[in-house]
Design a protein around this motif. Structure first.
Motif, mmCIF file in Angstrom:
data_model
loop_
_atom_site.group_PDB
_atom_site.id
_atom_site.type_symbol
_atom_site.label_atom_id
_atom_site.label_comp_id
_atom_site.label_asym_id
_atom_site.label_seq_id
_atom_site.Cartn_x
_atom_site.Cartn_y
_atom_site.Cartn_z
ATOM 1 N N GLY A 175 -6.298 -2.389 6.582
ATOM 2 C CA GLY A 175 -7.065 -1.239 7.022
ATOM 3 C C GLY A 175 -6.184 -0.003 6.950
ATOM 4 O O GLY A 175 -4.992 -0.095 6.626
ATOM 5 N N PRO A 176 -6.746 1.172 7.248
ATOM 6 C CA PRO A 176 -5.943 2.396 7.236
ATOM 7 C C PRO A 176 -4.696 2.263 8.126
ATOM 8 O O PRO A 176 -4.764 1.702 9.211
ATOM 9 N N ARG A 177 -3.585 2.751 7.620
ATOM 10 C CA ARG A 177 -2.301 2.734 8.337
ATOM 11 C C ARG A 177 -1.851 1.320 8.696
ATOM 12 O O ARG A 177 -1.078 1.119 9.614
ATOM 13 N N GLY A 178 -2.377 0.311 7.982
ATOM 14 C CA GLY A 178 -1.988 -1.070 8.227
ATOM 15 C C GLY A 178 -2.749 -1.741 9.345
ATOM 16 O O GLY A 178 -2.405 -2.858 9.741
ATOM 17 N N ARG A 179 -3.792 -1.086 9.854
ATOM 18 C CA ARG A 179 -4.592 -1.673 10.934
ATOM 19 C C ARG A 179 -5.171 -3.015 10.480
ATOM 20 O O ARG A 179 -5.684 -3.116 9.374
ATOM 21 N N ILE A 213 0.832 -1.204 0.000
ATOM 22 C CA ILE A 213 0.000 0.000 0.000
ATOM 23 C C ILE A 213 0.869 1.256 0.000
ATOM 24 O O ILE A 213 0.587 2.222 -0.703
ATOM 25 N N GLY A 214 1.943 1.242 0.789
ATOM 26 C CA GLY A 214 2.816 2.413 0.891
ATOM 27 C C GLY A 214 3.888 2.498 -0.182
ATOM 28 O O GLY A 214 4.638 3.468 -0.221
ATOM 29 N N TRP A 215 3.987 1.499 -1.017
ATOM 30 C CA TRP A 215 4.952 1.457 -2.127
ATOM 31 C C TRP A 215 6.410 1.470 -1.657
ATOM 32 O O TRP A 215 7.300 1.883 -2.387
ATOM 33 N N ASP A 216 6.679 0.990 -0.445
ATOM 34 C CA ASP A 216 8.043 0.934 0.074
ATOM 35 C C ASP A 216 8.756 -0.269 -0.529
ATOM 36 O O ASP A 216 8.627 -1.391 -0.046
ATOM 37 N N GLY A 217 9.467 -0.056 -1.597
ATOM 38 C CA GLY A 217 10.224 -1.121 -2.246
ATOM 39 C C GLY A 217 9.553 -1.718 -3.465
ATOM 40 O O GLY A 217 10.165 -2.513 -4.181
ATOM 41 N N ARG A 218 8.310 -1.353 -3.721
ATOM 42 C CA ARG A 218 7.667 -1.877 -4.937
ATOM 43 C C ARG A 218 8.407 -1.335 -6.145
ATOM 44 O O ARG A 218 8.836 -0.189 -6.176
ATOM 45 N N GLY A 219 8.556 -2.164 -7.124
ATOM 46 C CA GLY A 219 9.349 -1.798 -8.293
ATOM 47 C C GLY A 219 10.769 -2.319 -8.189
ATOM 48 O O GLY A 219 11.498 -2.351 -9.175
ATOM 49 N N ASP A 220 11.185 -2.757 -6.997
ATOM 50 C CA ASP A 220 12.487 -3.378 -6.801
ATOM 51 C C ASP A 220 12.340 -4.831 -7.274
ATOM 52 O O ASP A 220 11.569 -5.597 -6.705
ATOM 53 N N ALA A 221 13.062 -5.203 -8.304
ATOM 54 C CA ALA A 221 12.910 -6.524 -8.908
ATOM 55 C C ALA A 221 13.095 -7.657 -7.908
ATOM 56 O O ALA A 221 12.374 -8.656 -7.953
#
Length: 188
Positions: free
Chosen positions: A77-81, A31-39
Motif C-alpha cells: 500500500g502507499p508508504r508501505g502500508r 517500490i522505493g528503489w533503495d538498492g535495486r540495481g545492486d547485483a
C-alpha cells in the motif's frame, strides 16, 4: 473479511524475514528503489533461514515456502502500508494450506479452472468495499488518481500524475485495507 485479516497477519509475519534478507524493507527496496540495481541485493531469492523463496514483480512480492508449498502474495500500500488486492485474496484463499488458517467455503466461491478466478475475487472485494468492510488504502489519493485518469486512443486509460503527489503512493492507493467497521466485527 476473515481471510483478508489472516492474509495481513501472515504478511506481517513474513515481511520481517524479507527485511532481514535485504537489509531494508521490501517496500523500500522494490517500490522505493533503495538498492535495486545492486547485483548482490538483486540476486537474493530466499530468506536468510532458507525456508521462503522471494520473488518481486509488478507492484508486489510473492513468497513460497520451500518445505511445505505454502505461498502468499504481498501487495504494498502507499508508504508501505500493509494492504491487499483481489488477486492477493484470491491467491491466499485458493492456495491456502495448513498450518495457516484455510477458508474452504470461500475457496469454493473464488476458485476457477486454474487457481483463483480473478473476476470472482474482484466481485467479492467490491461487495465488501460497497458494504464498508474494505476500503482503499488511501481514499483521498484514489479520488485524485481517478480524476487524473484520461483515455488515450490506442493506449487506453492513462494516469497523468499531478506533480504535487508522490507517484508511488498514487500507484498503490487503490490497494485495499480492512475498514474500522471490519476490525470491530473481527474483534467480537
Amino acid at each position: 473479511m476473515e481471510a483478508a485479516d489472516e492474509l495481513l497477519l501472515r504478511q506481517g509475519e513474513l515481511l520481517p524475514l524479507v527485511t532481514t534478507a535485504l537489509g531494508r524493507s521490501a517496500y523500500d527496496y522494490w517500490i522505493g528503489w533503495d538498492g535495486r540495481g545492486d547485483a548482490d541485493l538483486d540476486a537474493i531469492d530466499c530468506t536468510v533461514c532458507g525456508a521462503w523463496a522471494i520473488r518481486f514483480h509488478g507492484l508486489e512480492l510473492n513468497m513460497s515456502n520451500l518445505h511445505d508449498g505454502r505461498s502468499i502474495r504481498i501487495d504494498f500500500g502507499p508508504r508501505g502500508r500493509p494492504a491487499f488486492t483481489a488477486s492477493g485474496i484470491g491467491h491466499f484463499v485458493v492456495s491456502g494450506k495448513h498450518p495457516w488458517r484455510t477458508f474452504p467455503d470461500l475457496k469454493a466461491i473464488l476458485s476457477g479452472s486454474h487457481g483463483y478466478d480473478y473476476h470472482r475475487c474482484a466481485d467479492f472485494c467490491e461487495s465488501l468495499l460497497a458494504a464498508g468492510l474494505f476500503e482503499r488504502a488511501n481514499p483521498e489519493l484514489y479520488d485524485v488518481m481517478m480524476k487524473s485518469m484520461v483515455s488515450v486512443p490506442g493506449e487506453g486509460n492513462v494516469i497523468e500524475i499531478p506533480p504535487e503527489y508522490d507517484r508511488n503512493d498514487l500507484l498503490l492507493c487503490d490497494t485495499l485495507v480492512l475498514s474500522d467497521a471490519a476490525l470491530a466485527v473481527l474483534k467480537k
